[in-house]
Design a protein around this motif. Structure first.
Motif, short mmCIF file in Angstrom:
data_model
loop_
_atom_site.label_atom_id
_atom_site.label_comp_id
_atom_site.label_asym_id
_atom_site.label_seq_id
_atom_site.Cartn_x
_atom_site.Cartn_y
_atom_site.Cartn_z
N LEU A 23 0.83 -1.21 0.00
CA LEU A 23 0.00 0.00 0.00
C LEU A 23 0.86 1.26 0.00
CD1 LEU A 23 -2.85 -0.95 2.50
CD2 LEU A 23 -3.13 -0.42 0.07
N LEU A 24 1.89 1.28 0.83
CA LEU A 24 2.76 2.45 0.91
C LEU A 24 3.55 2.69 -0.37
CD1 LEU A 24 3.97 1.99 4.58
CD2 LEU A 24 2.56 3.88 3.74
N SER A 25 3.61 1.67 -1.24
CA SER A 25 4.30 1.82 -2.52
C SER A 25 3.33 1.94 -3.69
CB SER A 25 5.26 0.65 -2.74
OG SER A 25 4.53 -0.55 -2.98
N GLY A 26 2.04 2.05 -3.41
CA GLY A 26 1.07 2.28 -4.47
C GLY A 26 0.47 1.04 -5.10
N VAL A 27 0.68 -0.12 -4.50
CA VAL A 27 0.05 -1.35 -4.99
C VAL A 27 -1.31 -1.51 -4.31
CG1 VAL A 27 0.20 -3.88 -5.03
CG2 VAL A 27 2.23 -2.50 -5.49
N THR A 28 -2.36 -1.60 -5.11
CA THR A 28 -3.72 -1.66 -4.56
C THR A 28 -4.38 -3.02 -4.74
OG1 THR A 28 -4.56 -0.78 -6.65
CG2 THR A 28 -4.11 0.81 -4.88
N ALA A 29 -3.77 -3.90 -5.52
CA ALA A 29 -4.29 -5.26 -5.72
C ALA A 29 -3.13 -6.19 -6.00
CB ALA A 29 -5.29 -5.30 -6.87
N MET B 199 -6.82 -5.25 6.13
CA MET B 199 -6.07 -4.16 5.50
C MET B 199 -6.86 -3.49 4.38
SD MET B 199 -3.22 -3.98 7.20
CE MET B 199 -2.07 -3.08 6.17
N LYS B 200 -8.00 -4.09 3.99
CA LYS B 200 -8.94 -3.51 3.02
C LYS B 200 -8.36 -3.42 1.61
CE LYS B 200 -11.26 -0.85 6.66
NZ LYS B 200 -12.29 -1.88 6.88
N VAL B 201 -7.52 -4.39 1.25
CA VAL B 201 -6.92 -4.40 -0.08
C VAL B 201 -7.68 -5.36 -0.99
CG1 VAL B 201 -4.64 -3.73 0.74
CG2 VAL B 201 -5.24 -6.15 0.59
N ARG B 202 -7.41 -5.27 -2.27
CA ARG B 202 -8.02 -6.15 -3.27
C ARG B 202 -7.04 -7.27 -3.57
NH1 ARG B 202 -12.27 -4.50 -5.98
NH2 ARG B 202 -11.76 -2.29 -5.66
N ALA B 203 -7.50 -8.53 -3.53
CA ALA B 203 -6.54 -9.63 -3.64
C ALA B 203 -7.14 -10.88 -4.26
CB ALA B 203 -6.00 -9.97 -2.25
N VAL C 82 -3.18 6.91 -1.31
CA VAL C 82 -3.70 5.70 -1.95
C VAL C 82 -5.16 5.50 -1.53
CG1 VAL C 82 -3.49 3.18 -2.11
CG2 VAL C 82 -1.43 4.60 -1.96
N TRP C 83 -5.98 5.20 -2.54
CA TRP C 83 -7.37 4.80 -2.30
C TRP C 83 -7.59 3.41 -2.86
CZ3 TRP C 83 -5.82 9.65 -3.26
CH2 TRP C 83 -6.37 10.71 -2.52
N VAL C 84 -8.30 2.57 -2.10
CA VAL C 84 -8.71 1.27 -2.60
C VAL C 84 -10.21 1.15 -2.38
CG1 VAL C 84 -8.48 -1.23 -2.40
CG2 VAL C 84 -6.47 0.23 -2.05
N ASN C 85 -10.92 0.85 -3.46
CA ASN C 85 -12.37 0.73 -3.40
C ASN C 85 -13.01 2.00 -2.82
OD1 ASN C 85 -14.50 -1.03 -4.14
ND2 ASN C 85 -14.90 -1.49 -1.99
N GLY C 86 -12.41 3.14 -3.14
CA GLY C 86 -12.95 4.42 -2.72
C GLY C 86 -12.56 4.86 -1.33
N LYS D 149 -2.43 8.32 3.48
CA LYS D 149 -2.57 9.77 3.43
C LYS D 149 -1.25 10.40 3.82
CE LYS D 149 -5.25 13.61 5.40
NZ LYS D 149 -6.31 13.98 6.37
N GLU D 150 -0.73 11.22 2.92
CA GLU D 150 0.53 11.91 3.17
C GLU D 150 1.62 10.93 3.64
OE1 GLU D 150 -0.37 15.12 5.79
OE2 GLU D 150 -1.59 16.18 4.29
N LYS D 151 1.71 9.82 2.92
CA LYS D 151 2.75 8.80 3.10
C LYS D 151 2.62 7.97 4.37
CE LYS D 151 6.11 11.24 0.20
NZ LYS D 151 7.54 11.50 -0.07
N GLN D 152 1.46 8.01 4.99
CA GLN D 152 1.23 7.21 6.20
C GLN D 152 -0.03 6.37 6.02
OE1 GLN D 152 3.38 7.25 8.87
NE2 GLN D 152 4.64 8.70 7.71
N LEU D 153 0.01 5.15 6.57
CA LEU D 153 -1.20 4.33 6.58
C LEU D 153 -2.27 5.02 7.41
CD1 LEU D 153 0.29 0.75 7.13
CD2 LEU D 153 -0.55 1.72 4.98
N VAL D 154 -3.49 4.98 6.94
CA VAL D 154 -4.59 5.65 7.63
C VAL D 154 -5.18 4.78 8.73
CG1 VAL D 154 -6.92 6.62 7.34
CG2 VAL D 154 -5.16 7.05 5.61
N GLN D 155 -5.36 3.50 8.46
CA GLN D 155 -6.09 2.62 9.39
C GLN D 155 -5.20 1.59 10.06
OE1 GLN D 155 -9.39 1.05 7.21
NE2 GLN D 155 -10.48 2.99 7.21
N ALA D 156 -3.92 1.69 9.89
CA ALA D 156 -2.99 0.74 10.51
C ALA D 156 -1.69 1.45 10.85
CB ALA D 156 -2.74 -0.44 9.57
N ASP D 157 -0.95 0.86 11.76
CA ASP D 157 0.33 1.40 12.19
C ASP D 157 1.42 0.44 11.73
OD1 ASP D 157 2.64 2.15 13.51
OD2 ASP D 157 1.64 2.59 15.40
#
Length: 440
Positions: free
Chosen positions: A111-117, A135-139, A397-401, A406-414
């Motif tokens: 995710l931090l490198s722009g891979v969404t699936a 992690m809410k990714v597409r796989a 990065v947005w996945v599925n909307g 956000k600003e190079k940091q994960l939004v929902q995970a550490d």
């Protein structure tokens, strides 16, 4: 919810190569609803994001990896026959908890490198699916089937049973597609390979497999069957199914001609970084494309290619293929970006949903910031992505909307907490890894 991203250079990656050099894009719920130039009247939105003149494009798609293998990274990288001396033995000590922690870390890295699936093949794949859901990714996720005892199955029959149960559990998930993942044609007997085709037909489930990757694989099929692995699998019915072949380093002209007949079903995951690091060779991608085959980029596992980002793969693709072909003009930069986005989506059977920015498609979107020192000046955004940018330039990065970076940091995970959890699960693995390394 409506999210408006403005002040971005949009590369739609659609069939007409449409760009909006000073553009905006509107997300409604999980889909792209509008986009255009900033000179147009901007739509209203619940949230407005300033893209700060970054490059906005579809999320990148990793067509082949092994997310459970983060613990193997940098281990025995230069050791011959690493697969049998390190990887297979150490996989025996993998646990569900270690696979889950590794998968979460790998997804954070992607995710931090722009891979969404991505498409994954490993063990305890239900743990990987739970991690992907969190992690809410597409796989696309597949349990490895191999003719040997592993960490989660005594034999291929047990792995097949696990796989069927896994398909039944996850087959209707919005973001996760279960697949069948035989390790390779030379690491399963013919009875198992036939059972895999039957299982694919039963559930209409895609298959992914390492194919034509090893010299000894090619020699074995030549000696036993007077065939290539590609021709052998075609006879078994694999090409009648949705089939993702990873690597294909030693694909022949005859293989490509045969595969072309099934090009709507059969696609190729090209892993230039792992293939060249292991000195196996450069797959004939130009020939594949000339035969109208679908090709996407993959990283392979974090032990094989060491990174999980596609910026590395794009640059290595350019450098190795141009050198291999002795042709500086081979594969213009925008065609390489297309392999990382459109090609990946088509390879994984996701192009009706993602891979290009088009009205109605799912909002899997990334922004590459252009304020860092390595991103100036930009005469050609495609060239900047291939030759200048790296994973650290991903800002959002947005996945599925849903915005996940956000600003190079994960939004929902550490990511540091994920790393600490992984580290805590690696105790037994590290002990065994050090023991084997000391024997080299």
């Amino acid at each position: 919810m409506k999210q408006l991203i403005k002040n971005v250079h949009i590369l739609t990656m659609d069939s007409d190569w449409i760009e909006y050099k000073d553009g905006y894009l509107l997300i409604e719920e999980n889909r792209i609803s509008q986009m255009g130039e900033m000179s147009d009247s901007l739509p209203s939105a619940d949230k407005i994001i300033d893209g700060k003149q970054g490059i906005l494009l579809p999320g990148m798609i990793n067509t082949h990896t092994h997310t459970g293998m983060i613990p193997f990274r940098s281990l025995g990288d230069d050791v011959p026959d690493r697969l049998r001396r390190f990887l297979f033995p150490l996989e025996q000590v993998m646990t569900p908890e270690l696979v889950r922690a590794s998968a979460e870390y790998a997804m954070a890295e992607m995710l931090l490198s722009g891979v969404t699936a991505f498409c994954d093949m490993y063990y305890f794949e239900d743990e990987v699916a739970q991690a992907a859901e969190a992690m809410k990714v597409r796989a696309l996720l597949g349990e490895t089937i191999i003719d040997m005892a592993t960490c989660d199955a005594e034999n291929a029959a047990e792995a097949l049973a696990y796989c069927e149960s896994f398909i039944q559990k996850w087959q209707n998930h919005e973001m996760i597609t279960p697949v069948i993942a035989p390790h390779a044609p030379n690491t399963n007997d013919q009875k198992t390979l036939e059972a895999i085709v039957a299982l694919s037909r039963k559930y209409d489930a895609p298959i992914t497999m390492h194919v034509s990757e090893m010299t000894y694989e090619m020699e074995e099929f030549a000696e036993q069957y007077n065939q290539t692995p590609v021709a052998f699998l075609e006879e078994l019915g694999y090409f009648d199914q949705e089939f993702i072949m990873a690597h294909c380093i030693f694909m022949t002209e005859e293989d490509m001609q045969l595969t072309q007949k099934y090009r709507d079903n059969v696609r190729i995951a090209h892993c230039i970084g792992a293939n060249t690091k292991s000195a196996k060779g450069v797959a004939p991608v130009r020939g594949m494309l000339e035969h109208q085959l679908t090709v996407g980029l993959g990283t392979d596992g974090p032990s094989s290619g060491n990174t999980l980002d596609l910026f590395t793969q794009m640059r290595m693709f350019a450098n190795f293929h141009k050198t291999h072909l002795a042709d500086r003009g081979a594969f213009p930069a925008r065609e390489i970006v297309r392999l990382a986005t459109v090609g990946g989506a088509k390879t994984l059977g996701l192009f009706d949903q993602v891979g290009s920015l088009e009205i109605g498609k799912k909002a899997d979107i990334i922004i590459v910031e252009t304020n860092s020192a390595n991103m100036f000046p930009i005469f050609d955004p495609y060239s900047a992505l291939v030759y200048s940018a790296n994973a650290s330039n991903i800002s959002d990065v947005w996945v599925n909307g849903q915005q996940l970076v956000k600003e190079k940091q994960l939004v929902q995970a550490d990511v540091q907490q994920i790393r600490e959890t992984l580290y805590q699960q690696m105790d037994r693995f590290v002990v065994e890894a050090k023991r084997r390394a000391a024997e080299i």
